[in-house]
Scaffold this motif. Structure first.
Motif, PDB file in Angstrom:
ATOM      1  N   LEU A  19     -51.199  40.736 -22.464  1.00  0.00           N
ATOM      2  CA  LEU A  19     -51.508  39.463 -23.117  1.00  0.00           C
ATOM      3  C   LEU A  19     -51.910  38.399 -22.103  1.00  0.00           C
ATOM      4  O   LEU A  19     -52.799  37.577 -22.366  1.00  0.00           O
ATOM      5  CB  LEU A  19     -50.315  38.990 -23.950  1.00  0.00           C
ATOM      6  N   CYS A  20     -51.313  38.432 -20.939  1.00  0.00           N
ATOM      7  CA  CYS A  20     -51.702  37.508 -19.869  1.00  0.00           C
ATOM      8  C   CYS A  20     -53.134  37.799 -19.437  1.00  0.00           C
ATOM      9  O   CYS A  20     -53.947  36.885 -19.262  1.00  0.00           O
ATOM     10  CB  CYS A  20     -50.737  37.638 -18.695  1.00  0.00           C
ATOM     11  N   TYR A  21     -53.477  39.065 -19.290  1.00  0.00           N
ATOM     12  CA  TYR A  21     -54.842  39.462 -18.946  1.00  0.00           C
ATOM     13  C   TYR A  21     -55.825  38.971 -20.003  1.00  0.00           C
ATOM     14  O   TYR A  21     -56.864  38.386 -19.684  1.00  0.00           O
ATOM     15  CB  TYR A  21     -54.921  40.988 -18.806  1.00  0.00           C
ATOM     16  N   LYS A  22     -55.515  39.192 -21.275  1.00  0.00           N
ATOM     17  CA  LYS A  22     -56.407  38.765 -22.356  1.00  0.00           C
ATOM     18  C   LYS A  22     -56.518  37.245 -22.393  1.00  0.00           C
ATOM     19  O   LYS A  22     -57.595  36.706 -22.647  1.00  0.00           O
ATOM     20  CB  LYS A  22     -55.925  39.290 -23.718  1.00  0.00           C
ATOM     21  N   GLY A  23     -55.437  36.547 -22.137  1.00  0.00           N
ATOM     22  CA  GLY A  23     -55.461  35.090 -22.119  1.00  0.00           C
ATOM     23  C   GLY A  23     -56.374  34.566 -21.032  1.00  0.00           C
ATOM     24  O   GLY A  23     -57.144  33.620 -21.243  1.00  0.00           O
ATOM     25  N   MET A  24     -56.334  35.178 -19.867  1.00  0.00           N
ATOM     26  CA  MET A  24     -57.212  34.765 -18.773  1.00  0.00           C
ATOM     27  C   MET A  24     -58.670  35.063 -19.109  1.00  0.00           C
ATOM     28  O   MET A  24     -59.561  34.294 -18.783  1.00  0.00           O
ATOM     29  CB  MET A  24     -56.806  35.458 -17.469  1.00  0.00           C
ATOM     30  N   GLU A  25     -58.917  36.170 -19.785  1.00  0.00           N
ATOM     31  CA  GLU A  25     -60.273  36.532 -20.187  1.00  0.00           C
ATOM     32  C   GLU A  25     -60.832  35.506 -21.181  1.00  0.00           C
ATOM     33  O   GLU A  25     -61.962  35.040 -21.038  1.00  0.00           O
ATOM     34  CB  GLU A  25     -60.271  37.929 -20.814  1.00  0.00           C
ATOM     35  N   ILE A  26     -60.011  35.117 -22.156  1.00  0.00           N
ATOM     36  CA  ILE A  26     -60.422  34.119 -23.145  1.00  0.00           C
ATOM     37  C   ILE A  26     -60.658  32.771 -22.476  1.00  0.00           C
ATOM     38  O   ILE A  26     -61.631  32.073 -22.780  1.00  0.00           O
ATOM     39  CB  ILE A  26     -59.372  34.017 -24.269  1.00  0.00           C
ATOM     40  N   CYS A  27     -59.794  32.407 -21.560  1.00  0.00           N
ATOM     41  CA  CYS A  27     -59.949  31.149 -20.830  1.00  0.00           C
ATOM     42  C   CYS A  27     -61.267  31.133 -20.059  1.00  0.00           C
ATOM     43  O   CYS A  27     -62.004  30.142 -20.089  1.00  0.00           O
ATOM     44  CB  CYS A  27     -58.773  30.955 -19.879  1.00  0.00           C
ATOM     45  N   GLN A  28     -61.594  32.212 -19.383  1.00  0.00           N
ATOM     46  CA  GLN A  28     -62.834  32.298 -18.619  1.00  0.00           C
ATOM     47  C   GLN A  28     -64.045  32.183 -19.546  1.00  0.00           C
ATOM     48  O   GLN A  28     -65.007  31.487 -19.235  1.00  0.00           O
ATOM     49  CB  GLN A  28     -62.880  33.609 -17.844  1.00  0.00           C
ATOM     50  N   GLN A  29     -63.996  32.845 -20.698  1.00  0.00           N
ATOM     51  CA  GLN A  29     -65.103  32.770 -21.655  1.00  0.00           C
ATOM     52  C   GLN A  29     -65.282  31.345 -22.172  1.00  0.00           C
ATOM     53  O   GLN A  29     -66.407  30.862 -22.318  1.00  0.00           O
ATOM     54  CB  GLN A  29     -64.857  33.719 -22.823  1.00  0.00           C
ATOM     55  N   THR A  30     -64.175  30.666 -22.438  1.00  0.00           N
ATOM     56  CA  THR A  30     -64.230  29.294 -22.931  1.00  0.00           C
ATOM     57  C   THR A  30     -64.820  28.366 -21.883  1.00  0.00           C
ATOM     58  O   THR A  30     -65.653  27.511 -22.199  1.00  0.00           O
ATOM     59  CB  THR A  30     -62.820  28.814 -23.333  1.00  0.00           C
ATOM     60  N   MET A  31     -64.417  28.532 -20.636  1.00  0.00           N
ATOM     61  CA  MET A  31     -64.956  27.701 -19.560  1.00  0.00           C
ATOM     62  C   MET A  31     -66.468  27.911 -19.414  1.00  0.00           C
ATOM     63  O   MET A  31     -67.216  26.954 -19.228  1.00  0.00           O
ATOM     64  CB  MET A  31     -64.232  28.005 -18.250  1.00  0.00           C
ATOM     65  N   GLU A  32     -66.922  29.150 -19.512  1.00  0.00           N
ATOM     66  CA  GLU A  32     -68.357  29.442 -19.424  1.00  0.00           C
ATOM     67  C   GLU A  32     -69.111  28.822 -20.596  1.00  0.00           C
ATOM     68  O   GLU A  32     -70.204  28.285 -20.419  1.00  0.00           O
ATOM     69  CB  GLU A  32     -68.601  30.955 -19.380  1.00  0.00           C
TER      70      GLU A  32
END
Length: 69
Positions: A19-32
């Motif tokens: 879940l931490c991995y997925k959260g970081m992935e979502i955060c990166q997508q949002t920033m982009e």
């Protein structure tokens, strides 16, 4: 950076690490998404918050001698 979280999940196998991995992935997508949106609106490089301004939304200037503009 994303690989670090994935590698940690692979080592531990814990759901919370996934879940931490997925959260970081979502955060990166949002920033982009927001970076792309700022570029398309011509805001790239400009301040997007009021924190860099000496006035609030009502044009009240803070600090000594402040007042309305």
């Amino acid at each position: 950076m994303k690989n670090v979280y994935w590698d940690h999940f692979v080592e531990t196998g814990k759901v919370e690490d996934y879940l931490c991995y997925k959260g970081m992935e979502i955060c990166q997508q949002t920033m982009e998404l927001y970076k792309d949106r700022e570029k398309s609106l011509g805001w790239a490089g400009e301040q997007t918050s009021e924190s860099g301004s000496d006035s609030d939304r009502n044009d009240f200037i803070g600090g000594p001698g402040g007042g309305l503009r």
